[in-house]
Write an enzyme that holds these catalytic residues in place. Structure first.
Site, PDB file in Angstrom:
ATOM      1  N   ASP A 119      32.002 -14.298   0.140  1.00  0.00           N
ATOM      2  CA  ASP A 119      32.576 -15.188   1.141  1.00  0.00           C
ATOM      3  C   ASP A 119      31.939 -16.575   1.110  1.00  0.00           C
ATOM      4  OD1 ASP A 119      34.387 -13.283   2.334  1.00  0.00           O
ATOM      5  OD2 ASP A 119      32.617 -12.291   3.149  1.00  0.00           O
ATOM      6  N   TYR A 144      23.355  -5.860  -3.095  1.00  0.00           N
ATOM      7  CA  TYR A 144      23.210  -7.099  -2.334  1.00  0.00           C
ATOM      8  C   TYR A 144      21.776  -7.232  -1.844  1.00  0.00           C
ATOM      9  CZ  TYR A 144      28.258  -7.906  -2.124  1.00  0.00           C
ATOM     10  OH  TYR A 144      29.566  -8.162  -2.440  1.00  0.00           O
TER      11      TYR A 144
END
Length: 430
Positions: A141, A219
């Site tokens: 994002d 992540y």
């Protein structure tokens, strides 16, 4: 008298109709000729000299026009006849100035749009995005960074398959043939923006998909330790491991996503040697097969509440139990800037980077790091120049003092609509 005038006017109109038809036919002929010449012009490079001459002799308007042109003479149709191979690229980017990775949202700049500009500029594309079988591993994002994003697509190759008569026998290069190939890392990094870099490339089979061939994604979320209770956060984070329904830890997209079960295989909190005025930099590392929209940032936000002592470790169990908690309590996600896509794992994919390209890449990244450290020093100086504030108070723009808002327990907050309620509303609109 009127009859004579009418007949005269009719004669004039009648004489003009053939002329009009002749002009229309001539316009069509000229348009066809123009299209033919434009096609011939796109297949040759001779007009580049003319453009160069215009650049040297033209004024400001010519320079502005030149700056906005997109690769004159670059024809994807012609490039599609070049030898090609299917390639995976490992990409890093610092996401702060970008509107996410994917370019579908019509917002610029995006990492993807910058990569395709570089591919066009370097003449590596051999077709449009669909023809190149383009795929990406993840859609990070706005503001999110990566050191391990992976994309795959057909790229132009230096190698040629030949038959017994030394003629080119096909367009696809064998997967394992590497010697003499284009140094994709060097070529692309020379034209990419400074905050995007190709870390390596790998030949892959044509049935490879950067998205669906990915075995796992990892992540990492950086944060300053401060007064956070790391053992409590780690105990809570371990509850994420396994397969669970994470609908209370994501931004729900009921129109497109109907299965919210995901498997987390690893969770760790690590500390680094980096410190700032006595505070220690830490990182949350989460690994799984796939993740939902904003899943990691929602997980981190709840963990921070637990680390601050505002919520219990058991809150994770309650939110993962969708029978007890079918609606997600309203809470803000963790900020996007500290989040990075650390790695994407594939079977039998080994990325290549030449020695020269690796050295140039390392020098570039070190220089970028130094530049950001200089910026950090400036912000530190500015902080030292600020007036001290009272404990647990924040200064508003108008100079008044406001106390920090008290914490409302997550399970006492208003909730978002459940998946079933969202689906019912969507179905009622049809």
């Amino acid at each position: 008298m009127s009859n004579v005038t009418s007949e005269s006017g009719s004669d004039v109109v009648g004489s003009l109709i053939p002329q009009l038809q002749a002009l229309q036919n001539r316009v069509k002929e000229l348009e066809a000729e123009n299209a033919k010449l434009s096609s011939q012009l796109s297949k040759c490079c001779c007009h580049k000299g003319v453009e160069s001459q215009r650049k040297n002799t033209g004024g400001d308007e010519t320079r502005k026009k030149k700056a906005t042109e997109r690769n004159p003479g670059y024809n994807l149709t012609i490039m599609s006849h070049h030898p090609k191979r299917y390639v995976a690229l490992k990409v890093m980017y610092f996401g702060q100035r970008f509107y996410g990775f994917a370019s579908e949202a019509q917002m610029d700049p995006t990492i993807e749009s910058e990569i395709f500009k570089a591919l066009e500029k370097t003449r590596l594309l051999v077709g449009d995005r669909k023809e190149s079988q383009y795929s990406r591993c993840g859609r990070t994002d706005k503001g999110v960074s990566s050191v391990g994003q992976v994309i795959a697509l057909f790229l132009r190759s230096n190698l040629k398959e030949t038959d017994a008569n030394n003629r080119i026998s096909g367009e696809l290069i064998p997967e394992m043939q590497i010697e003499g190939e284009i140094d994709y890392v060097r070529v692309l990094n020379r034209v990419l923006p400074s905050d995007i870099r190709i870390l390596g490339w790998s030949p892959v089979s044509i049935d490879f998909s950067a998205r669906f061939s990915c075995l796992s994604r990892e992540y990492k979320y950086f944060f300053w330790r401060g007064n956070l209770n790391l053992p409590a956060m780690e105990n809570a984070g371990k509850k994420f491991i396994g397969e669970h329904d994470f609908r209370n830890f994501c931004k729900m997209d009921a129109a497109n996503v109907h299965n919210y079960r995901r498997r987390v295989t690893q969770f760790e909190i690590s500390s680094s040697s980096m410190r700032f005025e006595g505070d220690q930099l830490c990182a949350i590392e989460v690994k799984g097969s796939a993740f939902l929209w904003h899943q990691v940032r929602c997980m981190v936000a709840v963990l921070f509440m637990i680390g601050e002592g505002l919520e219990s470790v058991d809150l994770i169990d309650v939110l993962l139990d969708i029978e007890k908690t079918p609606r997600k309590p309203q809470y803000a996600m963790a900020p996007e800037i500290p989040l990075i896509l650390q790695s994407c794992e594939f079977e039998d994919v080994k990325f290549i980077c030449s020695s020269d390209s690796g050295k140039a890449l390392l020098i570039h990244l070190e220089n970028e790091g130094r530049a950001y450290q200089l910026q950090s020093a400036i912000f530190q100086e500015a902080a030292l120049s600020c007036l001290p504030l009272a404990n647990e108070q924040s200064l508003l723009n108008d100079g008044t003092i406001k106390k920090v808002a008290s914490h409302i327990p997550l399970l006492s907050r208003p909730t978002e609509p459940s998946y079933e309620e969202r689906r019912s509303k969507l179905d009622s609109r049809r």
